[in-house]
Design an enzyme around this catalytic site. Structure first.
Site, PDB file in Angstrom:
ATOM      1  N   ASN A 168      -4.958  11.565   3.775  1.00  0.00           N
ATOM      2  CA  ASN A 168      -5.802  10.698   4.617  1.00  0.00           C
ATOM      3  C   ASN A 168      -6.946  10.186   3.749  1.00  0.00           C
ATOM      4  OD1 ASN A 168      -6.386   9.543   7.254  1.00  0.00           O
ATOM      5  ND2 ASN A 168      -8.180  10.874   7.275  1.00  0.00           N
ATOM      6  N   ASP A 185      -2.350   9.287   6.810  1.00  0.00           N
ATOM      7  CA  ASP A 185      -1.530   8.207   6.232  1.00  0.00           C
ATOM      8  C   ASP A 185      -0.131   8.681   5.915  1.00  0.00           C
ATOM      9  OD1 ASP A 185      -4.203   6.858   5.914  1.00  0.00           O
ATOM     10  OD2 ASP A 185      -2.778   5.355   5.181  1.00  0.00           O
ATOM     11  N   ARG A 220       0.870  -1.176   0.000  1.00  0.00           N
ATOM     12  CA  ARG A 220       0.000   0.000   0.000  1.00  0.00           C
ATOM     13  C   ARG A 220       0.911   1.231   0.000  1.00  0.00           C
ATOM     14  NH1 ARG A 220      -5.153   0.211   3.610  1.00  0.00           N
ATOM     15  NH2 ARG A 220      -5.710   1.615   1.901  1.00  0.00           N
TER      16      ARG A 220
HETATM   17  O1  MRU Z   1      -7.587   2.648   3.641  1.00  0.00           O
HETATM   18  P1  MRU Z   1      -7.419   2.642   5.136  1.00  0.00           P
HETATM   19  O2  MRU Z   1      -8.603   2.105   5.855  1.00  0.00           O
HETATM   20  O3  MRU Z   1      -6.133   1.969   5.548  1.00  0.00           O
HETATM   21  O4  MRU Z   1      -7.293   4.171   5.506  1.00  0.00           O
HETATM   22  C1  MRU Z   1      -7.105   4.541   6.831  1.00  0.00           C
HETATM   23  C2  MRU Z   1      -7.097   5.997   7.040  1.00  0.00           C
HETATM   24  O5  MRU Z   1      -7.237   6.778   6.151  1.00  0.00           O
HETATM   25  C3  MRU Z   1      -6.807   6.451   8.441  1.00  0.00           C
HETATM   26  O6  MRU Z   1      -7.438   7.661   8.711  1.00  0.00           O
HETATM   27  C4  MRU Z   1      -5.284   6.641   8.620  1.00  0.00           C
HETATM   28  O7  MRU Z   1      -4.600   5.497   8.210  1.00  0.00           O
HETATM   29  C5  MRU Z   1      -4.932   6.961  10.012  1.00  0.00           C
HETATM   30  S1  MRU Z   1      -5.255   5.630  11.093  1.00  0.00           S
HETATM   31  C6  MRU Z   1      -4.712   5.995  12.649  1.00  0.00           C
END
Ligand code: MRU
Length: 345
Positions: A247, A237, A89
């Site tokens: 994010n 992220d 990812r």
């Molecule tokens: O695609 P995801 O579910 O992994 O995305 C997660 C997010 O966007 C969260 O807000 C981010 O990772 C922060 S988690 C503490």
């Protein structure tokens, strides 16, 4: 939250399967690094900090799979495992951060031999997990000062215990405010298309008896106009050096709505999410997810066959729309560039 998001037990990594929540509380077992890579890609585990911890244990499993006494062969294979885990990812910088940390440990202990490297890797991954929980607790302790008693908070996606090794970032701040005796109500964006809000955030908050209301993403503006939301808080992220934040897709819309309605918009993230190597948001790689996440709902097609689809997993919110970035090293205010540099020094 009583259940663990991820746990190392009996030489395996157990991940609470987030694709099966809230209906089924079951663990997915990883016996090799390929299982970890698959779990990350399929969102069995998700959320930037949790992904970092999972990837660190993926490195442990990867090293253990190599049956050699030769440290150079071990090194070559560890680097291969690292590349595969990093590619799972691309936006969540915590994966790169954790894998690089594990690579460093392997390099530093290479002279001690293969067995020592494997042992040190397990120690490091366990340390990364512990540090993540501690960082979230500290973020909560510091960040809750920003949360007034009696307020309604909007959150987007899931930045809770499920997205971390425990306690959460944005939800950690909310949890800490509740623990401090503040009366809080949380509005939870459902977070299309993967529904982290409706499936995961509500599940987590309800388990902890934190009052919450689920809304569709397109309802937030109307609630703000009615004065029903007092602040918004989300996770991240990846945070660029200038404070631009990647994010979950839809975060940018929330931030702009907050700006129009003069509502504070906060980001809570550990310092491992800050990427000083990227100057501004435009440089952050944005993951594109499979079309099926948009065209199918509960296994049923909901769109015409062959429709054009865009499915970016994240967007970038410019730092100017963010009131403050809450980290375990302190609350960073504008100008973010110098503030972030200072906490990372
Ligand atoms: O695609 P995801 O579910 O992994 O995305 C997660 C997010 O966007 C969260 O807000 C981010 O990772 C922060 S988690 C503490």
């Amino acid at each position: 939250m009583a259940l663990k998001t991820l746990e190392w037990k009996n030489n395996k990594l157990f991940l609470l399967d987030q694709t099966r929540l809230p209906q089924t509380e079951a663990y997915y077992q990883c016996v090799n690094y390929q299982d970890v890579a698959k779990a990350i890609k399929k969102m069995i585990i998700r959320g930037a900090p949790a992904l970092g911890v999972a990837a660190a244990f993926g490195m442990v499993l990867g090293a253990r799979q190599i049956k050699t006494k030769n440290p150079s062969i071990l090194r070559r294979e560890i680097l291969k495992t690292a590349r595969i885990l990093i590619a799972t990812r691309p936006t969540a910088v915590n994966i790169v951060w954790a894998v690089e940390r594990m690579k460093r440990v392997a390099e530093e202990n290479q002279k001690q031999g293969v067995l020592a490297v494997k042992e040190k890797l397990l120690k490091e991954a366990t340390q990364i997990l512990r540090e993540d929980v501690a960082a979230n607790r500290e973020m909560g302790r510091q960040g809750q000062i920003l949360i007034p008693d009696g307020c309604s908070i909007l959150t987007h996606c899931n930045a809770g215990a499920l997205a971390t090794a425990g306690y959460g970032t944005a939800l950690g701040v909310i949890r800490a405010a509740v623990e401090a005796g503040k009366r809080i109500h949380v509005f939870v964006d459902e977070t299309r298309p993967f529904l982290q809000g409706s499936r995961l955030t509500t599940w987590e908050l309800m388990k902890d008896h934190i009052p919450c209301t689920l809304i569709a993403d397109n309802m937030a503006g109307a609630l703000m106009a009615q004065g029903k939301i007092h602040l918004a808080i989300v996770g991240a992220d990846r945070i660029a050096a200038n404070g631009d934040v990647a994010n979950k897709i839809g975060t940018y819309s929330v931030a702009r709505l907050c700006q129009v309605h003069r509502i504070p918009f906060y980001v809570a993230a550990p310092v491992s999410t800050v990427d000083l190597a990227i100057d501004k948001g435009e440089g952050i790689p944005i993951e594109q997810r499979p079309e099926a996440e948009m065209t199918f709902f509960c296994g049923r097609r909901i769109t015409p066959e062959g429709v054009n689809v865009l499915n970016p997993a994240f967007d970038v919110t410019p730092g100017r729309y963010i009131r403050a970035i809450i980290t375990e090293k302190g609350i960073v205010q504008k100008p973010f560039k110098s503030g972030l540099k200072k906490i990372l020094a």
